[in-house]
Design an enzyme around this catalytic site. Sequence first.
Site, PDB file in Angstrom:
ATOM      1  N   ARG A  86      11.845  -5.718   5.344  1.00 19.44           N
ATOM      2  CA  ARG A  86      11.630  -4.404   5.757  1.00 19.44           C
ATOM      3  C   ARG A  86      12.403  -4.320   7.196  1.00 19.44           C
ATOM      4  NH1 ARG A  86       5.990  -1.306   5.539  1.00 19.44           N
ATOM      5  NH2 ARG A  86       5.662  -2.593   7.329  1.00 19.44           N
ATOM      6  N   ARG A 142      -9.501   1.226   8.522  1.00 18.78           N
ATOM      7  CA  ARG A 142      -9.226  -0.203   8.902  1.00 18.78           C
ATOM      8  C   ARG A 142     -10.258  -0.975   9.661  1.00 18.78           C
ATOM      9  NH1 ARG A 142      -3.261   0.968   8.244  1.00 18.78           N
ATOM     10  NH2 ARG A 142      -2.049  -1.084   8.545  1.00 18.78           N
ATOM     11  N   ARG A 146      -0.919  -8.830  13.290  1.00 16.88           N
ATOM     12  CA  ARG A 146      -1.247  -7.721  12.319  1.00 16.88           C
ATOM     13  C   ARG A 146      -2.070  -8.455  11.212  1.00 16.88           C
ATOM     14  NH1 ARG A 146       4.339  -5.241  11.097  1.00 16.88           N
ATOM     15  NH2 ARG A 146       3.296  -3.999   9.419  1.00 16.88           N
ATOM     16  N   LYS A 166       0.914  -1.110   0.055  1.00 20.02           N
ATOM     17  CA  LYS A 166      -0.068  -0.011  -0.023  1.00 20.02           C
ATOM     18  C   LYS A 166       0.940   1.403  -0.036  1.00 20.02           C
ATOM     19  CE  LYS A 166      -2.128  -0.997   3.787  1.00 20.02           C
ATOM     20  NZ  LYS A 166      -1.567  -2.380   4.435  1.00 20.02           N
ATOM     21  N   ARG A 179      11.623  -0.909  11.380  1.00 17.35           N
ATOM     22  CA  ARG A 179      10.572  -0.356  11.913  1.00 17.35           C
ATOM     23  C   ARG A 179      10.074  -1.538  13.273  1.00 17.35           C
ATOM     24  NH1 ARG A 179       5.455   0.575   8.130  1.00 17.35           N
ATOM     25  NH2 ARG A 179       4.390  -0.786   9.612  1.00 17.35           N
TER      26      ARG A 179
HETATM   27  P1  B4P Z   1       4.141  -1.564   2.373  1.00 13.13           P
HETATM   28  O1  B4P Z   1       3.220  -2.728   1.820  1.00 13.13           O
HETATM   29  O2  B4P Z   1       4.121  -0.607   1.526  1.00 13.13           O
HETATM   30  O3  B4P Z   1       3.534  -1.705   3.804  1.00 13.13           O
HETATM   31  P2  B4P Z   1       2.135  -1.165   4.326  1.00 13.13           P
HETATM   32  O4  B4P Z   1       1.179  -2.514   3.937  1.00 13.13           O
HETATM   33  O5  B4P Z   1       1.742   0.070   3.814  1.00 13.13           O
HETATM   34  O6  B4P Z   1       2.285  -1.205   5.797  1.00 13.13           O
HETATM   35  P3  B4P Z   1       1.544  -1.609   7.133  1.00 13.13           P
HETATM   36  O7  B4P Z   1       0.121  -2.015   6.680  1.00 13.13           O
HETATM   37  O8  B4P Z   1       2.325  -2.477   7.692  1.00 13.13           O
HETATM   38  O9  B4P Z   1       1.529  -0.340   7.800  1.00 13.13           O
HETATM   39  P4  B4P Z   1       0.767   1.015   8.139  1.00 13.13           P
HETATM   40  O10 B4P Z   1       1.759   2.001   8.056  1.00 13.13           O
HETATM   41  O11 B4P Z   1      -0.396   1.119   7.361  1.00 13.13           O
HETATM   42  O12 B4P Z   1       5.335  -2.315   2.365  1.00 13.13           O
HETATM   43  C1  B4P Z   1       5.761  -3.557   3.087  1.00 13.13           C
HETATM   44  C2  B4P Z   1       7.279  -3.882   2.316  1.00 13.13           C
HETATM   45  O13 B4P Z   1       7.183  -4.873   1.360  1.00 13.13           O
HETATM   46  C3  B4P Z   1       8.300  -2.764   1.962  1.00 13.13           C
HETATM   47  O14 B4P Z   1       9.489  -3.124   2.661  1.00 13.13           O
HETATM   48  C4  B4P Z   1       8.202  -2.822   0.586  1.00 13.13           C
HETATM   49  O15 B4P Z   1       9.533  -2.253   0.220  1.00 13.13           O
HETATM   50  C5  B4P Z   1       7.964  -4.240   0.246  1.00 13.13           C
HETATM   51  N1  B4P Z   1       7.293  -4.496  -1.185  1.00 13.13           N
HETATM   52  C6  B4P Z   1       6.047  -3.514  -1.555  1.00 13.13           C
HETATM   53  N2  B4P Z   1       5.804  -4.182  -2.871  1.00 13.13           N
HETATM   54  C7  B4P Z   1       6.703  -5.227  -2.961  1.00 13.13           C
HETATM   55  C8  B4P Z   1       6.683  -6.167  -4.219  1.00 13.13           C
HETATM   56  N3  B4P Z   1       5.823  -6.011  -5.209  1.00 13.13           N
HETATM   57  N4  B4P Z   1       7.642  -6.967  -4.234  1.00 13.13           N
HETATM   58  C9  B4P Z   1       8.174  -7.232  -3.238  1.00 13.13           C
HETATM   59  N5  B4P Z   1       8.637  -6.303  -1.989  1.00 13.13           N
HETATM   60  C10 B4P Z   1       7.710  -5.285  -2.080  1.00 13.13           C
HETATM   61  O16 B4P Z   1       0.219   0.855   9.791  1.00 13.13           O
HETATM   62  C11 B4P Z   1       0.968   0.619  10.878  1.00 13.13           C
HETATM   63  C12 B4P Z   1       0.348   0.501  12.149  1.00 13.13           C
HETATM   64  O17 B4P Z   1      -0.270   1.595  12.377  1.00 13.13           O
HETATM   65  C13 B4P Z   1      -0.823  -0.443  12.023  1.00 13.13           C
HETATM   66  O18 B4P Z   1      -0.406  -1.930  12.307  1.00 13.13           O
HETATM   67  C14 B4P Z   1      -1.750  -0.036  13.156  1.00 13.13           C
HETATM   68  O19 B4P Z   1      -1.321  -0.162  14.394  1.00 13.13           O
HETATM   69  C15 B4P Z   1      -1.643   1.496  13.101  1.00 13.13           C
HETATM   70  N6  B4P Z   1      -2.575   1.955  12.150  1.00 13.13           N
HETATM   71  C16 B4P Z   1      -2.315   2.800  10.916  1.00 13.13           C
HETATM   72  N7  B4P Z   1      -3.390   3.202  10.295  1.00 13.13           N
HETATM   73  C17 B4P Z   1      -4.366   2.835  11.288  1.00 13.13           C
HETATM   74  C18 B4P Z   1      -5.825   3.080  11.094  1.00 13.13           C
HETATM   75  N8  B4P Z   1      -6.579   3.526  10.353  1.00 13.13           N
HETATM   76  N9  B4P Z   1      -6.378   2.254  12.336  1.00 13.13           N
HETATM   77  C19 B4P Z   1      -6.058   1.789  13.513  1.00 13.13           C
HETATM   78  N10 B4P Z   1      -4.899   1.915  13.610  1.00 13.13           N
HETATM   79  C20 B4P Z   1      -3.865   2.038  12.280  1.00 13.13           C
END
Ligand code: B4P
Length: 192
Positions: A128, A89, A146, A14, A134
Site C-alpha cells: 500500500r 481502538r 502499529r 477493515k 501513506r
Molecule cells: P486495510 O486493511 O483496509 O487498512 P486498515 O486496516 O483499514 O488500516 P489501518 O488500521 O492501518 O489504518 P486506519 O486508517 O484505521 O488495507 C490495507 C491494505 O491491504 C490495502 O492496501 C488493501 O488494498 C490491502 N488488502 C485488503 N484486503 C486484502 C486482501 N484480502 N488481500 C490482499 N490485500 C488486501 O488508522 C490509521 C492511524 O490513525 C492509526 O495508526 C492511528 O494512529 C490513527 N487512528 C485511527 N483510528 C484511531 C482510534 N480510534 N484511536 C486512536 N488512533 C486512531
Amino acid sequence: MLNFLIFGPPGSGKGTQSVRLAEKFNLTHLSTGDMLRAEIAAGTELGKKMSAIMAKGELVPDEVVIEMIAARIDGARDTAGFLFDGFPRTVAQTEALEKMLNERGMKIDSMLVLDVDHDELVKRLILRAELSGRADDRDPAVIENRIDVYRAKTEPIIDFCRQRGIYQPVNGVGSIEDIFERLSRLVSGHIG
Ligand code: B4P
C-alpha cells in the site's frame, strides 16, 4: 438500527471491506483513520497535532476520536445502522461507544474480527505504501510499532466483546471478494 464493529490489526482489510459492506447493507461507514487523514489534508490545527502521532504509528488520544464519532452518530440520517471501522481502538473507547449508543437506545450488535497473520499484514502495508504513499506505511519500523500497539492496546477489546456475546471471527486471508462473502453472510444474519 444495527451497529457493527469491523476489527483487526493494521492491514487486515477493515477499510477495504467496510466500503463494500456499507454500500451493500446501507450502513453508515465511520472510519476514524479516514476522519483523521481528512483533518491532516485540510491542514486544521487538530490535523497538525495528530499527524506527528500517526506518523509514529501511535494512537491519537481517546477523547479526540470519541468526540469525532459522537458528532457523526448524531448527524446520520436514513441509515440501517453504523459500521465502525478502526474505532474503538482501546477499551476506554469501547466503553465510551457503548455508553453513547445506549444513551441513544442502541447497542453494539456485532464485532466482526478479521484474522490475518503477521507476515501477510506487513506485506499488504508495504504494498500500500507503494500505491498510496501513506506516511505510516512507508517505514517498516512504524508498521511493526502499529502492530505492537494493536496487540497491546486494541486486542484486549476482544475479551470485552466476548463477554457481551458479540464476537464474530472471520478468516481475513484470501481474495477480497471471498472475504467480503464471509463478512456478508455474518451481516446478513443480523439484517436479513
Ligand atoms: P486495510 O486493511 O483496509 O487498512 P486498515 O486496516 O483499514 O488500516 P489501518 O488500521 O492501518 O489504518 P486506519 O486508517 O484505521 O488495507 C490495507 C491494505 O491491504 C490495502 O492496501 C488493501 O488494498 C490491502 N488488502 C485488503 N484486503 C486484502 C486482501 N484480502 N488481500 C490482499 N490485500 C488486501 O488508522 C490509521 C492511524 O490513525 C492509526 O495508526 C492511528 O494512529 C490513527 N487512528 C485511527 N483510528 C484511531 C482510534 N480510534 N484511536 C486512536 N488512533 C486512531
